[in-house]
Design an enzyme around this catalytic site. Sequence first.
Site, PDB file in Angstrom:
ATOM      1  N   ARG A  19       6.762   1.291  23.108  1.00 23.01           N
ATOM      2  CA  ARG A  19       6.377   1.696  24.450  1.00 23.01           C
ATOM      3  C   ARG A  19       7.399   2.675  24.992  1.00 23.01           C
ATOM      4  O   ARG A  19       8.603   2.524  24.739  1.00 23.01           O
ATOM      5  CB  ARG A  19       6.329   0.484  25.401  1.00 23.01           C
ATOM      6  CG  ARG A  19       5.073  -0.337  25.274  1.00 23.01           C
ATOM      7  CD  ARG A  19       3.833   0.438  25.754  1.00 23.01           C
ATOM      8  NE  ARG A  19       2.611  -0.298  25.559  1.00 23.01           N
ATOM      9  CZ  ARG A  19       1.859  -0.257  24.440  1.00 23.01           C
ATOM     10  NH1 ARG A  19       2.219   0.491  23.418  1.00 23.01           N
ATOM     11  NH2 ARG A  19       0.745  -0.951  24.370  1.00 23.01           N
ATOM     12  N   HIS A  68       1.286   9.091  20.654  1.00 26.09           N
ATOM     13  CA  HIS A  68       0.868   7.676  20.687  1.00 26.09           C
ATOM     14  C   HIS A  68      -0.277   7.408  19.697  1.00 26.09           C
ATOM     15  O   HIS A  68      -1.363   6.975  20.079  1.00 26.09           O
ATOM     16  CB  HIS A  68       0.453   7.283  22.119  1.00 26.09           C
ATOM     17  CG  HIS A  68       0.503   5.803  22.354  1.00 26.09           C
ATOM     18  ND1 HIS A  68       0.824   5.254  23.567  1.00 26.09           N
ATOM     19  CD2 HIS A  68       0.252   4.744  21.537  1.00 26.09           C
ATOM     20  CE1 HIS A  68       0.773   3.933  23.492  1.00 26.09           C
ATOM     21  NE2 HIS A  68       0.423   3.607  22.260  1.00 26.09           N
ATOM     22  N   GLU A 115       3.113   8.558  30.105  1.00 23.01           N
ATOM     23  CA  GLU A 115       1.943   9.019  29.326  1.00 23.01           C
ATOM     24  C   GLU A 115       0.735   9.040  30.244  1.00 23.01           C
ATOM     25  O   GLU A 115       0.615   8.169  31.098  1.00 23.01           O
ATOM     26  CB  GLU A 115       1.673   8.052  28.164  1.00 23.01           C
ATOM     27  CG  GLU A 115       2.697   8.148  27.057  1.00 23.01           C
ATOM     28  CD  GLU A 115       2.394   7.165  25.918  1.00 23.01           C
ATOM     29  OE1 GLU A 115       1.236   6.770  25.749  1.00 23.01           O
ATOM     30  OE2 GLU A 115       3.347   6.781  25.233  1.00 23.01           O
TER      31      GLU A 115
END
Length: 316
Positions: free
Chosen positions: A243, A290, A272
């Site tokens: 993360r 990601h 993000e």
Amino acid sequence: MRKILANDGIHAVGKKLLEEVGFEVVTEKISQENLAAHIGEFDGIMVRSATKIKAKDLVNPGRLKIIGRAGVGLDNIDSEFARTAGIEVFNTPSASSKAVASLVIAMLTGISRKLHHAARTMPLEGANNFANLKKMYAGGFELEGKKLGIIGFGRIGQELARMAVGLGMEIMPYDAFYTPTTLNCEFGKHSFSLPLQQYELDQVFEQADVISFHVPAQKDRALVGLSELNKMKNGVVLINTSRGGIIDEKALIEALDSGKVRAAGLDVFLNEPNPDAHILEHPGVFSTPHIGAETEEAQTRIGIELATRIIDFFEM
Ligand code: MLT
């Protein structure tokens, strides 16, 4: 007809399974701002990490009975609020372990030979500046014998350890809750158990050549800031596929500039889908958008697991 919203998409296999038993599967994305107004029109919703389902999105839950999280982290869902509102929440914790672990290995092997950087310059300069680039990308390193710190030794951490053992790396596992004493490995028809040494977090910071993070989103502060970076070996390589925010991005840029950190592989970012351009542009960063769970195999497994859980839940 029961309606399921796949707000961040679902693999065709999972969609088909749901449709075959009579669900209507909606894949048109509802924007974050409009989610609260429409979420109650669906019996179930499936999301990845992009859609956030917070308490304010669930105040009028209407017919919503189940939330499926395609993936591991539940940080984008207010699970406690959902459960008190009588809505079931589940995730698919095992389906993407191999995919994420293999991205770590890809980043690591890429960084070890400066491939992330060479891939940026070769298309631009390769035709006219080949000899200089050859010098620039010399001086790679081999992974065999290097110490790999794995912080967070759950499913993904253990899968990474198995792959890294195959590359001859020394594993330094650390988990805040429980670190197993053996690692079960299966390579083709061969299976064996490897003993694992136990390490404290600081020992991993101080001794590892490479550190890969497999921990949930951090609530208050980054797990790695300036003081943790200072404990690490000079020239350490860091990989974060968990993360954004686990490694403080500003501190990381400083450490990359000073050479304390040789390079970083980052698949996840703060803010993000609008990460800070400084971190993406840094020559020491191997960045991806990601995509840890983005293999055909993982998405197929996730799609099947989501569909099966929802079918079972509604007893269809
Ligand atoms: C996960 O938590 O499994 C991933 O972040 C899922 C995703 O790619 O959105």
